[in-house]
Design a protein around this motif. Structure first.
Motif, short mmCIF file in Angstrom:
data_model
loop_
_atom_site.label_atom_id
_atom_site.label_comp_id
_atom_site.label_asym_id
_atom_site.label_seq_id
_atom_site.Cartn_x
_atom_site.Cartn_y
_atom_site.Cartn_z
N VAL A 175 0.87 -1.26 0.17
CA VAL A 175 0.00 0.17 -0.08
C VAL A 175 0.93 1.29 0.23
O VAL A 175 0.33 2.21 -0.75
N ALA A 176 1.89 1.18 0.89
CA ALA A 176 2.86 2.30 0.91
C ALA A 176 3.76 2.81 -0.19
O ALA A 176 4.02 3.84 -0.21
N HIS A 177 4.11 1.68 -0.82
CA HIS A 177 5.20 1.79 -1.84
C HIS A 177 4.89 3.07 -2.92
O HIS A 177 5.78 3.78 -3.04
N PRO A 178 3.77 3.16 -3.45
CA PRO A 178 3.51 4.18 -4.45
C PRO A 178 3.79 5.51 -3.90
O PRO A 178 4.08 6.64 -4.43
N GLY A 220 -3.07 2.26 11.06
CA GLY A 220 -3.98 1.04 10.70
C GLY A 220 -5.45 1.07 10.62
O GLY A 220 -5.92 2.31 11.59
N PRO A 221 -6.11 0.24 10.37
CA PRO A 221 -7.79 0.30 10.53
C PRO A 221 -8.25 0.55 12.04
O PRO A 221 -9.33 1.04 12.43
N ASP A 222 -7.53 0.07 12.92
CA ASP A 222 -7.68 0.22 14.29
C ASP A 222 -7.34 1.55 14.96
O ASP A 222 -7.31 2.06 16.28
N ARG A 271 1.14 14.56 5.13
CA ARG A 271 0.32 14.44 4.02
C ARG A 271 0.60 13.05 3.51
O ARG A 271 -0.51 12.25 3.06
N THR A 272 1.79 12.48 3.19
CA THR A 272 2.13 11.36 2.76
C THR A 272 1.80 10.20 3.64
O THR A 272 1.25 9.07 3.31
N ALA A 273 1.97 10.53 4.82
CA ALA A 273 1.66 9.64 5.88
C ALA A 273 0.26 9.39 6.00
O ALA A 273 -0.35 8.10 6.35
N ASP A 274 -0.46 10.56 6.11
CA ASP A 274 -2.05 10.28 6.17
C ASP A 274 -2.69 9.71 4.91
O ASP A 274 -3.54 9.03 5.11
N ALA A 275 -1.99 9.64 3.65
CA ALA A 275 -2.54 9.29 2.45
C ALA A 275 -2.37 7.86 2.63
O ALA A 275 -3.09 7.01 2.08
N ILE A 276 -1.13 7.37 2.92
CA ILE A 276 -1.12 5.81 3.25
C ILE A 276 -2.00 5.49 4.19
O ILE A 276 -2.43 4.21 4.07
N SER A 277 -2.03 6.08 5.40
CA SER A 277 -3.09 5.61 6.27
C SER A 277 -4.50 5.59 5.78
O SER A 277 -5.05 4.35 6.17
N ARG A 278 -4.69 6.34 4.89
CA ARG A 278 -6.33 6.21 4.44
C ARG A 278 -6.34 5.09 3.31
O ARG A 278 -7.26 4.19 3.66
N ASP A 279 -5.22 4.88 2.64
CA ASP A 279 -5.63 3.58 1.74
C ASP A 279 -5.44 2.46 2.38
O ASP A 279 -5.87 1.45 2.13
N TYR A 280 -4.53 2.15 3.74
CA TYR A 280 -4.34 1.08 4.38
C TYR A 280 -5.63 0.85 5.34
O TYR A 280 -5.90 -0.36 5.31
N SER A 281 -6.38 1.83 5.59
CA SER A 281 -7.30 1.81 6.60
C SER A 281 -8.55 1.64 5.81
O SER A 281 -9.71 1.29 6.16
N GLY A 282 -8.58 1.99 4.51
CA GLY A 282 -9.78 1.97 3.65
C GLY A 282 -10.80 3.07 3.84
O GLY A 282 -11.82 2.82 3.65
#
Length: 250
Positions: free
Chosen positions: A79-82, A202-204, A234-245
């Motif tokens: 999820v994070a790599h891109p 993560g999701p939790d 912003r990058t960390a938040d974007a990864i968090s959103r993608d990872y958590s759905g």
């Protein structure tokens, strides 16, 4: 959007609060009881809700099974790599992703700097717990008792004059990281290298991973690195959103 699907999905957060009867579900959805009953029967047939002996409905086992399977098969690195590649392209500096495993924090992904001066970090190699920005982020999220126990049992090597000297200082640093939501290593491991990190949730809601941008002082000053904080967050938040759905709010 499909009105039936939208209504069916609205049932789930209601039942997450506890079992509810047909009337309560109909009132929540703003529909007739017959419409609510059709939705509940469909969800029940697929295991997403369960009708109790008292006639009330609660969330079904299939929903929990799917959630558990999805979380188990979700790879934060994939999820994070891109996003790491995008951050690297925007800044030009080395970007890392790290995970906490037992008493170690390990790099699991890395995108190298475009500059001739490179870092010798490697994927799979543990990072120095007491100074690395990614380590501070991951360890700061531990429950207080675990943080204190960890601080008492690890060692505090003096890599540089800026290295964390002891457990008391380490715990103060972790408290600061928890409060501000980001971390730095400004010459704590290597005098010439500065790092700026942010947490991936993560999701939790817990910190599942940590990313960092690192640069030698000859390439970018500590002040220049800190100026990248909004972009790193912003990058960390974007990864968090993608990872958590989680959809981004507009």
């Amino acid at each position: 959007m499909s009105q039936s699907v939208e209504r069916a999905l609205a049932v789930l957060p209601l039942l997450a609060k506890g079992a509810a009867g047909l009337g309560a579900v109909a009132d929540e959805l703003g529909v007739h009881k017959s419409t609510a009953l059709r939705l509940l029967r469909t969800l029940d047939a697929h295991g997403f809700v369960y009708r109790q002996s008292d006639g009330r409905y609660r969330l079904g086992a299939q929903l929990f099974a799917l959630a558990a399977e999805a979380i188990e098969n979700l790879d934060v690195r994939e999820v994070a790599h891109p996003h790491l590649v995008e951050l690297n392209a925007a800044t030009g500096h080395t970007v890392h992703l790290a995970l906490h495993q037992d008493d170690e924090v390990v790099y699991v992904d890395k995108v190298d700097s475009r500059y001739p001066v490179r870092m010798y970090s490697r994927i799979g190699r543990p990072v120095p717990l007491t100074v690395a920005a990614v380590a501070k982020l991951l360890l700061a999220d531990l429950p207080e008792a675990e943080r204190r126990a960890l601080a008492d049992r690890i060692e505090y090597p003096r890599y540089t004059v800026r290295s964390t000297p002891d457990a008391a200082a380490f715990l103060r640093e972790l408290d600061l990281v928890r409060e501000q939501g980001w971390a730095t290593d400004l010459g704590g491991h290597e005098e010439s290298i500065n790092c700026l990190g942010a947490p991936v949730h993560g999701p939790d809601g817990r910190v599942a991973a940590a990313l960092s941008v690192s640069a030698p002082g000859v390439v970018l000053s500590a002040e220049g690195l800190l100026a990248l904080l909004p972009q790193v967050l912003r990058t960390a938040d974007a990864i968090s959103r993608d990872y958590s759905g989680v959809q981004e709010r507009t």
